[in-house]
Design a protein around this motif. Structure first.
Motif, PDB file in Angstrom:
ATOM      1  N   ILE A  43       7.791  11.727   1.392  1.00 14.98           N
ATOM      2  CA  ILE A  43       7.200  12.971   0.695  1.00 14.98           C
ATOM      3  C   ILE A  43       8.327  13.522  -0.402  1.00 14.98           C
ATOM      4  O   ILE A  43       7.649  14.003  -1.453  1.00 14.98           O
ATOM      5  N   LYS A  54       2.712   2.092   5.712  1.00 11.21           N
ATOM      6  CA  LYS A  54       1.857   0.986   5.659  1.00 11.21           C
ATOM      7  C   LYS A  54       2.704  -0.176   6.305  1.00 11.21           C
ATOM      8  O   LYS A  54       2.008  -1.089   6.795  1.00 11.21           O
ATOM      9  N   THR A  83       0.809   3.308  -5.939  1.00 14.76           N
ATOM     10  CA  THR A  83       0.489   4.386  -5.040  1.00 14.76           C
ATOM     11  C   THR A  83       1.561   4.247  -4.148  1.00 14.76           C
ATOM     12  O   THR A  83       1.392   5.059  -2.792  1.00 14.76           O
ATOM     13  N   PRO A 117      -5.710   5.724  -0.943  1.00 13.08           N
ATOM     14  CA  PRO A 117      -4.613   5.303  -1.688  1.00 13.08           C
ATOM     15  C   PRO A 117      -4.826   6.219  -3.174  1.00 13.08           C
ATOM     16  O   PRO A 117      -5.713   5.969  -3.680  1.00 13.08           O
ATOM     17  N   PRO A 133       6.722  19.320  -1.712  1.00 12.18           N
ATOM     18  CA  PRO A 133       5.306  20.116  -1.650  1.00 12.18           C
ATOM     19  C   PRO A 133       5.712  21.622  -1.108  1.00 12.18           C
ATOM     20  O   PRO A 133       6.613  21.878  -0.297  1.00 12.18           O
TER      21      PRO A 133
HETATM   22  C1  LIG Z   1       5.364  23.972   3.701  1.00 14.03           C
HETATM   23  C2  LIG Z   1       5.640  22.333   3.060  1.00 14.03           C
HETATM   24  C3  LIG Z   1       4.626  21.555   3.600  1.00 14.03           C
HETATM   25  C4  LIG Z   1       4.839  20.126   3.099  1.00 14.03           C
HETATM   26  C5  LIG Z   1       4.063  18.918   3.740  1.00 14.03           C
HETATM   27  C6  LIG Z   1       4.569  18.414   4.764  1.00 14.03           C
HETATM   28  C7  LIG Z   1       3.402  17.716   5.594  1.00 14.03           C
HETATM   29  C8  LIG Z   1       4.159  16.906   6.682  1.00 14.03           C
HETATM   30  C9  LIG Z   1       3.341  15.768   7.024  1.00 14.03           C
HETATM   31  C10 LIG Z   1       3.831  14.827   7.832  1.00 14.03           C
HETATM   32  C11 LIG Z   1       3.070  13.329   7.525  1.00 14.03           C
HETATM   33  C12 LIG Z   1       3.218  12.657   8.717  1.00 14.03           C
HETATM   34  C13 LIG Z   1       3.031  11.105   8.401  1.00 14.03           C
HETATM   35  C14 LIG Z   1       3.458  10.391   9.546  1.00 14.03           C
HETATM   36  C15 LIG Z   1       3.487   8.856   8.899  1.00 14.03           C
HETATM   37  C16 LIG Z   1       2.806   8.075   9.933  1.00 14.03           C
HETATM   38  O1  LIG Z   1       2.725   8.422  11.048  1.00 14.03           O
HETATM   39  S1  LIG Z   1       1.614   7.221   9.161  1.00 14.03           S
HETATM   40  C17 LIG Z   1       0.815   6.359  10.575  1.00 14.03           C
HETATM   41  C18 LIG Z   1       0.931   5.131  10.696  1.00 14.03           C
HETATM   42  N1  LIG Z   1       0.170   4.508   9.341  1.00 14.03           N
HETATM   43  C19 LIG Z   1      -1.350   4.533   9.303  1.00 14.03           C
HETATM   44  O2  LIG Z   1      -2.035   4.901  10.032  1.00 14.03           O
HETATM   45  C20 LIG Z   1      -1.642   3.767   8.067  1.00 14.03           C
HETATM   46  C21 LIG Z   1      -2.822   2.852   8.159  1.00 14.03           C
HETATM   47  N2  LIG Z   1      -3.311   2.126   7.030  1.00 14.03           N
HETATM   48  C22 LIG Z   1      -4.052   2.648   6.100  1.00 14.03           C
HETATM   49  O3  LIG Z   1      -4.903   3.934   6.229  1.00 14.03           O
HETATM   50  C23 LIG Z   1      -4.643   2.010   5.039  1.00 14.03           C
HETATM   51  O4  LIG Z   1      -3.923   0.362   5.352  1.00 14.03           O
HETATM   52  C24 LIG Z   1      -3.650   2.446   3.698  1.00 14.03           C
HETATM   53  C25 LIG Z   1      -2.178   3.076   3.723  1.00 14.03           C
HETATM   54  C26 LIG Z   1      -4.610   3.590   3.120  1.00 14.03           C
HETATM   55  C27 LIG Z   1      -3.652   1.464   2.486  1.00 14.03           C
HETATM   56  O5  LIG Z   1      -4.795   0.837   2.398  1.00 14.03           O
HETATM   57  P1  LIG Z   1      -5.124  -0.586   1.416  1.00 14.03           P
HETATM   58  O6  LIG Z   1      -6.654  -0.843   1.432  1.00 14.03           O
HETATM   59  O7  LIG Z   1      -4.121  -1.354   2.128  1.00 14.03           O
HETATM   60  O8  LIG Z   1      -4.671   0.252  -0.017  1.00 14.03           O
HETATM   61  P2  LIG Z   1      -4.461  -0.861  -1.239  1.00 14.03           P
HETATM   62  O9  LIG Z   1      -5.229  -0.020  -2.543  1.00 14.03           O
HETATM   63  O10 LIG Z   1      -4.914  -2.178  -1.106  1.00 14.03           O
HETATM   64  O11 LIG Z   1      -2.726  -0.690  -1.131  1.00 14.03           O
HETATM   65  C28 LIG Z   1      -2.145   0.669  -1.362  1.00 14.03           C
HETATM   66  C29 LIG Z   1      -0.696   0.237  -1.682  1.00 14.03           C
HETATM   67  O12 LIG Z   1       0.080  -0.279  -0.550  1.00 14.03           O
HETATM   68  C30 LIG Z   1       0.400  -1.635  -0.831  1.00 14.03           C
HETATM   69  N3  LIG Z   1       0.347  -2.382   0.402  1.00 14.03           N
HETATM   70  C31 LIG Z   1      -0.809  -2.699   0.887  1.00 14.03           C
HETATM   71  N4  LIG Z   1      -0.574  -3.698   1.932  1.00 14.03           N
HETATM   72  C32 LIG Z   1       0.582  -3.848   1.653  1.00 14.03           C
HETATM   73  C33 LIG Z   1       1.713  -4.800   2.567  1.00 14.03           C
HETATM   74  N5  LIG Z   1       1.139  -5.432   3.557  1.00 14.03           N
HETATM   75  N6  LIG Z   1       3.124  -4.808   2.263  1.00 14.03           N
HETATM   76  C34 LIG Z   1       3.449  -4.171   1.165  1.00 14.03           C
HETATM   77  N7  LIG Z   1       2.727  -3.141   0.612  1.00 14.03           N
HETATM   78  C35 LIG Z   1       1.388  -3.155   0.678  1.00 14.03           C
HETATM   79  C36 LIG Z   1      -0.201  -2.249  -2.047  1.00 14.03           C
HETATM   80  O13 LIG Z   1       0.615  -2.908  -2.802  1.00 14.03           O
HETATM   81  C37 LIG Z   1      -0.449  -0.537  -3.008  1.00 14.03           C
HETATM   82  O14 LIG Z   1       0.594  -0.336  -3.411  1.00 14.03           O
HETATM   83  P3  LIG Z   1       0.772  -0.065  -5.131  1.00 14.03           P
HETATM   84  O15 LIG Z   1       0.614  -1.529  -5.766  1.00 14.03           O
HETATM   85  O16 LIG Z   1      -0.326   0.597  -5.573  1.00 14.03           O
HETATM   86  O17 LIG Z   1       1.990   0.796  -5.342  1.00 14.03           O
END
Ligand SMILES: CCCCCCCCCCCCCCCC(=O)SCCNC(=O)CCNC(=O)[C@H](O)C(C)(C)COP(=O)(O)OP(=O)(O)OC[C@H]1O[C@@H](n2cnc3c(N)ncnc32)[C@H](O)[C@@H]1OP(=O)(O)O
Length: 144
Positions: A43, A54, A83, A117, A133
């Motif tokens: 963040i 991811k 992203t 993303p 943020p």
């Molecule tokens: C007052 C102040 C407030 C402040 C404010 C605070 C807010 C406080 C909020 C707390 C926040 C909690 C957050 C908790 C964190 C969880 O707990 S997260 C929970 C576990 N994770 C999930 O549920 C994610 C589930 N997965 C997904 O939803 C989808 O896979 C995703 C992440 C959206 C990505 O989708 P996708 O189709 O793979 O997307 P794609 O465009 O192909 O790839 C996106 C990027 O990932 C990379 N990627 C994809 N697959 C891979 C792989 N296997 N290996 C490496 N890289 C990869 C790609 O290369 C790409 O990167 P870039 O080249 O753009 O840099």
């Protein structure tokens, strides 16, 4: 793990409730702490509260910790994608500095308001709080 300026921020005291049946630090507790720490780091680096984990690569439990040990967690951003943000993690004993756990790659993805993303626009590490943020986010509906 690559040598360099990894920043160790959060410290933990290993409590009785963090132990496994062998009386050493439970890996699940360690991973929960790391995931939370890495989320906050993502963040701060990507300037967005809407980020998701991811990928976590191979986790190397190098050595164990005992009740009463002081440990510290370190993270370093190693790649800014379009992203995504890739970081390395290390947990070590605060006193001896011996390694407890290393993770080569943790990948976070920056999301837009629809949960898809989105480019974060950053290419290098910030050591300040300039991307923090400042307001809470509305909840995101799941992507169909
Ligand atoms: C007052 C102040 C407030 C402040 C404010 C605070 C807010 C406080 C909020 C707390 C926040 C909690 C957050 C908790 C964190 C969880 O707990 S997260 C929970 C576990 N994770 C999930 O549920 C994610 C589930 N997965 C997904 O939803 C989808 O896979 C995703 C992440 C959206 C990505 O989708 P996708 O189709 O793979 O997307 P794609 O465009 O192909 O790839 C996106 C990027 O990932 C990379 N990627 C994809 N697959 C891979 C792989 N296997 N290996 C490496 N890289 C990869 C790609 O290369 C790409 O990167 P870039 O080249 O753009 O840099």
């Amino acid at each position: 793990m690559q040598e360099g300026n990894i920043n160790f921020h959060t410290r933990k005291w290993v409590r009785p409730e963090d132990l496994n049946a062998n009386g050493t630090l439970f890996g699940g507790s360690l991973l929960r702490w790391i995931d939370e720490e890495a989320t906050i780091y993502a963040i701060l680096q990507m300037g967005n509260g809407r980020v998701v984990t991811k990928l976590m690569s191979e986790i190397n439990f190098v050595s164990s910790a005992q009740q009463g040990d002081l440990i510290e967690m370190g993270l370093r951003a190693v790649k800014f994608g379009t992203t995504s943000l890739t970081m390395q993690a290390e947990v070590r004993n605060m006193i001896t500095r011996s390694s407890i756990l290393t993770i080569e790659r943790i990948v976070f993805v920056n999301l837009d308001e629809h949960g898809r993303p989105a480019p974060h626009g950053y290419t290098d590490i910030t050591y300040d709080r300039d991307r923090l943020p400042t307001h809470h986010l509305p909840s995101v509906p799941p992507v169909p």
